[in-house]
Scaffold this active site. Structure first.
Site, short mmCIF file in Angstrom:
data_model
loop_
_atom_site.label_atom_id
_atom_site.label_comp_id
_atom_site.label_asym_id
_atom_site.label_seq_id
_atom_site.Cartn_x
_atom_site.Cartn_y
_atom_site.Cartn_z
N HIS A 87 0.79 -0.99 0.17
CA HIS A 87 -0.07 -0.02 0.02
C HIS A 87 0.74 1.26 0.06
O HIS A 87 0.53 2.45 -0.18
CB HIS A 87 -0.90 0.12 1.06
CG HIS A 87 -2.22 -0.97 1.06
ND1 HIS A 87 -1.92 -2.34 0.89
CD2 HIS A 87 -3.54 -0.80 1.30
CE1 HIS A 87 -3.50 -2.84 0.71
NE2 HIS A 87 -4.15 -1.70 0.72
N PHE A 330 -13.22 4.86 8.96
CA PHE A 330 -12.26 5.29 8.05
C PHE A 330 -12.59 6.46 6.90
O PHE A 330 -11.69 6.99 6.42
CB PHE A 330 -11.38 4.41 7.64
CG PHE A 330 -12.03 3.26 6.94
CD1 PHE A 330 -12.95 3.46 5.63
CD2 PHE A 330 -12.01 1.87 7.29
CE1 PHE A 330 -13.63 2.74 5.23
CE2 PHE A 330 -13.03 0.99 6.91
CZ PHE A 330 -13.55 1.33 5.63
#
Length: 501
Positions: A87, A330
């Protein structure tokens, strides 16, 4: 605990504490309460992991679209390692150091609640990184503002496992080099830790706090500089009368009018007889325009203070309730909309500032064209207004909302995203532009006021001009004004008015 430490736990963190953290170069430390909650949460998760049949998202499954892929217990550590390295896909410019520091602090703060399942060693290492000024290299591009700020937070976390680059002692070096110097061993990530580290809104939140910190000072300076322009343009003070603002009682408007009355109190110029009945809106409506931006600031500040006192990774763990719950804390939508709002509000401060600059150089009210004694031979302050106008136009383009966009990702599992990271980075660009435009107004208004002599302004405005003249001299003939403009920016950042209203 030492005053030079910011304590981090589940207690409410306030804006003043965030500002002090940066202004006074404080260190960070979790409290005993946070330490115990982190330990308890990790112990609970370890017990849960003994259930070989249970499926917990991101703990013993894949991520995003791969949520249904079960991961063998022997591969859990590799799963978390892979998450961080896969990521870390940031691009673009490097994130400023103060924002990286805020990201580190906010990640520690979020983990301190004991709802994320991390090891205490991981949190301690994040604190060590902050306190030893080991700042990860993070990039501005890569986050969609949902699923958390995945790419930026991955770069933030890479040094935990001995990867990535960091700034240390002013130099950019591989994280492994600094870890060897400090005798730090890579963290062996346990279940859930990678996800806890890279889920969250700390990139957006750090940018927002940094923008709010700058915006707060610029809003105060905008009032003071506009008061200087007010006298330099020989304006009528009637629009500042408190009775007008009492019957349209928006708080920002009322406080702005009070601030201008305070800054102009005792001004010989303001008390003088005027030839005009009214002034252009850029002077007459300062309370209404600046005030609206201040009200927006207060709203946005409230959103961000609530956000930084929240837990935003996924899933969340509640040991006392025997719960592991997967959700969407999130998602950056509250921040994305607020950042767009702040961009618009601050852009208007520059917009009206440039209009005052334009009026001051227009050759009205007894002022010479372009504020120079021999216009024609000298262009004077003609072109700084061009620069301000160009910057204001750029801000108008930047204020196209990022939060109205969304692009599906993760094979349509993450089918709505906030684009809050883009809102965050462009908000800082807008605020930096506002700083430039206000500096140009300050430069112009200080020049204009000299043509009112021997009449004087108020004590506070004369103090401002006197201090400014120590940095930038009166312009008697054409010179390279870029240097004056850059000096004006530096002056603006360091100057704080004597009184607040």
């Amino acid at each position: 605990m030492s005053y030079n430490y910011l304590p981090l736990d589940r207690k409410w963190l306030h804006f003043e504490q965030v500002k002090h953290l940066l202004d006074f170069d404080q260190l960070v430390s979790i409290t005993f309460d946070a330490h115990e909650r982190i330990l308890a949460c990790r112990a609970y998760l370890d017990r849960k992991m003994e259930d070989k049949e249970g499926l917990f998202y991101g703990i013993n499954t894949g991520f995003g679209f791969l949520q249904n892929v079960k991961i063998d217990a022997s591969q859990i550590e590799q799963l978390q390692y892979n998450l961080l390295v896969s990521h870390a896909c940031g691009m673009g410019e490097e994130v400023p150091a103060d924002i990286v520091k805020l990201m580190l602090m906010l990640k520690i703060k979020s983990l301190s609640y004991g709802h994320s399942g991390v090891q205490i060693e991981t949190v301690k290492r994040l604190m060590e990184m902050y306190n030893h000024n080991v700042l990860p290299v993070i990039y501005t591009q890569g986050s969609l503002g949902a699923s958390g700020d995945l790419a930026p937070l991955s770069h933030l976390s890479l040094p935990l496992i001995g990867l990535g680059e960091v700034y240390h002692n002013g130099k950019k070096v591989p994280a492994a080099v600094v870890m060897e110097q400090l005798n730090w061993k890579p963290i062996q990530l346990q279940s859930k830790e990678g996800l806890a580290l890279i889920n969250g809104t700390q990139f957006m939140s750090a940018y927002g706090l940094y923008c709010l910190k700058k915006a707060e000072h610029l809003l105060q300076m905008a009032d003071l500089i506009s008061a200087l322009s007010f006298d330099a343009f020989d304006c009528v003070t009637q629009p500042l009368d408190p009775h007008i603002h009492a019957v349209r009682a928006h708080n920002g408007q009322v406080t702005t009018a009070a601030a201008l009355r305070n800054y102009l109190q005792g001004s010989e110029i303001a008390a003088g007889r005027k030839s005009q009945v009214q002034d252009p809106y850029s002077f007459r409506c300062i309370p209404q325009v600046h005030g609206a931006s201040k009200d927006a600031f207060e709203h946005v500040l409230g959103v961000f203070i609530r956000e930084i006192n929240s837990v935003t990774d996924n899933p969340n763990i509640f040991p006392e309730e025997d719960l592991i719950v997967s959700g969407g804390n999130f998602h950056g939508q509250p921040l994305a909309i607020a950042l767009d709002y702040l961009s618009i509000a601050m852009s208007e401060i520059a917009n009206i500032s440039e209009r005052r600059t334009y009026q001051l150089i227009s050759g009205q009210r007894g002022l010479p064209p372009f504020l120079v004694k021999d216009p024609g031979l000298h262009s004077g302050f003609m072109i700084p207004q061009y620069t301000a106008a160009g910057i204001v136009s750029e801000n108008k383009q930047l204020c196209t909302p990022a939060s109205v966009d969304s692009i599906s990702s993760s094979n349509n599992q993450e089918d709505h995203v906030s684009m809050g990271a883009n809102a965050a980075t462009k908000c800082l660009r807008v605020i930096n532009n506002v700083e430039k435009v206000l500096a140009i107004e300050l430069l112009t208004a200080a020049q204009a006021l000299e043509f009112r002599r021997p009449a004087t302004s108020s004590e506070q405005i004369e103090q401002l001009v006197s201090a400014f003249r120590e940095a930038v001299s009166f312009n008697t003939e054409d010179r390279v004004l870029h240097h004056d403009m850059m000096t004006a920016i530096s002056f603006l950042n360091k100057y704080f008015p004597n009184s607040k209203v």
